[in-house]
Write a protein that holds these residues in place. Structure first.
Motif, PDB file in Angstrom:
ATOM      1  N   LEU A  28       0.828  -1.200   0.000  1.00  0.00           N
ATOM      2  CA  LEU A  28       0.000   0.000   0.000  1.00  0.00           C
ATOM      3  C   LEU A  28       0.863   1.251   0.000  1.00  0.00           C
ATOM      4  CD1 LEU A  28      -2.752  -0.903   2.634  1.00  0.00           C
ATOM      5  CD2 LEU A  28      -3.133  -0.489   0.192  1.00  0.00           C
ATOM      6  N   ARG A  29       0.354   2.306  -0.614  1.00  0.00           N
ATOM      7  CA  ARG A  29       1.056   3.584  -0.583  1.00  0.00           C
ATOM      8  C   ARG A  29       1.019   4.155   0.824  1.00  0.00           C
ATOM      9  NH1 ARG A  29       2.744   5.259  -5.408  1.00  0.00           N
ATOM     10  NH2 ARG A  29       1.796   4.336  -7.271  1.00  0.00           N
ATOM     11  N   ALA A  30       1.925   5.086   1.099  1.00  0.00           N
ATOM     12  CA  ALA A  30       2.147   5.577   2.464  1.00  0.00           C
ATOM     13  C   ALA A  30       0.869   6.103   3.113  1.00  0.00           C
ATOM     14  CB  ALA A  30       3.223   6.660   2.452  1.00  0.00           C
ATOM     15  N   GLY A  31       0.098   6.899   2.381  1.00  0.00           N
ATOM     16  CA  GLY A  31      -1.115   7.470   2.961  1.00  0.00           C
ATOM     17  C   GLY A  31      -2.112   6.422   3.396  1.00  0.00           C
ATOM     18  N   TRP A  32      -2.287   5.388   2.569  1.00  0.00           N
ATOM     19  CA  TRP A  32      -3.208   4.314   2.926  1.00  0.00           C
ATOM     20  C   TRP A  32      -2.669   3.494   4.092  1.00  0.00           C
ATOM     21  CZ3 TRP A  32      -7.682   5.328   1.208  1.00  0.00           C
ATOM     22  CH2 TRP A  32      -7.864   5.902  -0.056  1.00  0.00           C
ATOM     23  N   ARG A  33      -1.359   3.315   4.153  1.00  0.00           N
ATOM     24  CA  ARG A  33      -0.779   2.587   5.290  1.00  0.00           C
ATOM     25  C   ARG A  33      -1.042   3.327   6.594  1.00  0.00           C
ATOM     26  NH1 ARG A  33       3.818   2.275   1.837  1.00  0.00           N
ATOM     27  NH2 ARG A  33       5.095   3.500   3.289  1.00  0.00           N
ATOM     28  N   ILE A  34      -0.875   4.653   6.570  1.00  0.00           N
ATOM     29  CA  ILE A  34      -1.103   5.448   7.779  1.00  0.00           C
ATOM     30  C   ILE A  34      -2.574   5.387   8.186  1.00  0.00           C
ATOM     31  CG2 ILE A  34      -1.102   7.800   8.713  1.00  0.00           C
ATOM     32  CD1 ILE A  34       1.387   8.311   6.952  1.00  0.00           C
ATOM     33  N   LEU A  35      -3.480   5.481   7.207  1.00  0.00           N
ATOM     34  CA  LEU A  35      -4.912   5.390   7.506  1.00  0.00           C
ATOM     35  C   LEU A  35      -5.258   4.045   8.129  1.00  0.00           C
ATOM     36  CD1 LEU A  35      -7.760   6.549   7.357  1.00  0.00           C
ATOM     37  CD2 LEU A  35      -7.926   5.667   5.015  1.00  0.00           C
ATOM     38  N   CYS A  36      -4.739   2.966   7.568  1.00  0.00           N
ATOM     39  CA  CYS A  36      -4.977   1.632   8.127  1.00  0.00           C
ATOM     40  C   CYS A  36      -4.411   1.512   9.540  1.00  0.00           C
ATOM     41  CB  CYS A  36      -4.363   0.563   7.225  1.00  0.00           C
ATOM     42  SG  CYS A  36      -5.193   0.354   5.639  1.00  0.00           S
ATOM     43  N   TYR A  37      -3.270   2.127   9.760  1.00  0.00           N
ATOM     44  CA  TYR A  37      -2.631   2.100  11.084  1.00  0.00           C
ATOM     45  C   TYR A  37      -3.521   2.781  12.129  1.00  0.00           C
ATOM     46  CZ  TYR A  37       0.910   3.216  14.661  1.00  0.00           C
ATOM     47  OH  TYR A  37       1.616   3.356  15.843  1.00  0.00           O
ATOM     48  N   VAL A  38      -4.053   3.946  11.791  1.00  0.00           N
ATOM     49  CA  VAL A  38      -4.927   4.677  12.711  1.00  0.00           C
ATOM     50  C   VAL A  38      -6.191   3.868  13.000  1.00  0.00           C
ATOM     51  CG1 VAL A  38      -6.332   6.750  13.003  1.00  0.00           C
ATOM     52  CG2 VAL A  38      -4.033   6.936  12.038  1.00  0.00           C
ATOM     53  N   LEU A  39      -6.793   3.315  11.954  1.00  0.00           N
ATOM     54  CA  LEU A  39      -8.004   2.511  12.139  1.00  0.00           C
ATOM     55  C   LEU A  39      -7.732   1.283  12.999  1.00  0.00           C
ATOM     56  CD1 LEU A  39      -9.540   2.642   8.549  1.00  0.00           C
ATOM     57  CD2 LEU A  39     -10.324   3.861  10.590  1.00  0.00           C
ATOM     58  N   LEU A  40      -6.577   0.678  12.804  1.00  0.00           N
ATOM     59  CA  LEU A  40      -6.211  -0.498  13.599  1.00  0.00           C
ATOM     60  C   LEU A  40      -6.024  -0.130  15.070  1.00  0.00           C
ATOM     61  CD1 LEU A  40      -5.701  -3.502  13.192  1.00  0.00           C
ATOM     62  CD2 LEU A  40      -3.286  -2.986  12.780  1.00  0.00           C
ATOM     63  N   LEU A  41      -5.420   1.032  15.329  1.00  0.00           N
ATOM     64  CA  LEU A  41      -5.274   1.506  16.711  1.00  0.00           C
ATOM     65  C   LEU A  41      -6.636   1.652  17.379  1.00  0.00           C
ATOM     66  CD1 LEU A  41      -2.491   4.250  16.404  1.00  0.00           C
ATOM     67  CD2 LEU A  41      -2.360   2.192  17.819  1.00  0.00           C
TER      68      LEU A  41
END
Length: 308
Positions: A28-41
């Motif tokens: 995944l591109r960086a922006g989508w990785r960060i979004l997934c990270y926040v949602l996972l938190l």
């Protein structure tokens, strides 16, 4: 023969694919990785809150013990989610965020903690000299030494967890992924803005305090830029908070807690930060500027990094 719409379908699919996936890196591109990270938190943290309330309802604990339990779960959540995100989203080693025990890592940690203490002592002296605070005494004058130890240990643990978690999330995962997707300048700017907004819901917060905390984000990021590790920022975050709240008795981003020094701030809020603490005032801002200079000096004098 393919119709025009059929001939362009693979190309369109390719564009959509590349909007989400970096084909060279196959992730995944960086922006989508960060979004997934926040949602996972959020998904991991939220179910723990009612469970925590249920457990505390069955067995009431002293305030310091409740705080320790809360921050233990917080630490476990951030470590687990960040490891999962690095393993399955970033496809990179967890320790490469800046947590490797390379030569001199402990010196960076100690320097950061000491710097936070020195800067906060400077803030206290400036405000006391200016007549902006009134010293009222020490905690041990009202309570025995045995009573001091549990809240002191809980405060130490709390600020250690905050330092680890917020640096791992903001200067670690978010900033470094943004640097891969954009560049380091915008990574620092955006992650620092996120850091400021994270504290907007704190007691007595304002847009001014969030702006100052965004600058604090850049201050903490400078520790990573000099060392390319998270040990200095973690130590700095921990030392700043511990000395600010537990030692010198200031509010920490609007929150209270146990204080070794009892004092009352009566100076102008634009200078002292008022009930939010020095981070929302001129004294805190000047301390950050001085701190950046000292971090840069540390980098130039540290031969491990070749003069910064």
């Amino acid at each position: 023969m393919l119709t025009p719409s059929e001939s362009t379908q693979p190309r369109r699919r390719g564009r959509l694919y590349r909007a989400f996936i970096n084909p060279e890196e196959r992730r995944l591109r960086a922006g989508w990785r960060i979004l997934c990270y926040v949602l996972l938190l959020v998904l991991v943290r939220l179910p723990l809150l009612p469970l925590q309330v249920f457990v505390l309802g069955m067995q009431p604990l002293p305030p310091w013990a409740e705080r320790t339990l809360d921050y233990s779960l917080y630490l476990g959540t951030v470590l687990l989610v960040t490891w999962l995100a690095r393993r399955f989203l970033d496809k990179r080693p967890f320790l490469d965020l800046g947590l490797r025990l390379v030569r001199g890592w402990w010196a960076e940690l100690l320097f950061g903690a000491a710097l936070g203490g020195v800067l906060m002592a400077g803030i206290y002296l400036v405000e006391w000299t200016a007549g902006w605070l009134e010293f009222e005494g020490f905690a041990w004058q009202r309570m025995g030494w045995n009573s001091l130890l549990p809240p002191l240990a809980a405060a130490f643990f709390t600020y250690a967890v905050v330092g680890i978690n917020e640096e791992l999330m903001v200067r670690g995962y978010v900033m470094q992924n943004l640097a891969e997707g954009l560049n380091m300048f915008w990574a620092v700017v955006i992650s620092s803005a996120v850091f400021g907004l994270m504290h907007l819901g704190n007691p007595h917060a304002s847009w001014l305090s969030s702006l100052n905390l965004a600058l604090a984000g850049a201050f903490l990021a400078s520790g990573y830029l000099v060392t390319r590790s998270l040990w200095l920022p973690i130590g700095l975050h921990f030392g700043w908070n511990l000395f600010q709240g537990t030692v010198f008795g200031f509010p920490v981003s609007g929150t209270g807690g146990f204080h070794l020094i009892r004092q009352t701030v009566a100076g102008p809020e634009w200078a002292t930060g008022g009930p939010f603490g020095p981070e929302a005032g001129l004294t805190g801002l000047l301390a950050m500027v001085v701190g950046m200079g000292l971090i840069w000096l540390y980098g130039t004098r540290n031969t491990q990094y070749g003069g910064g």
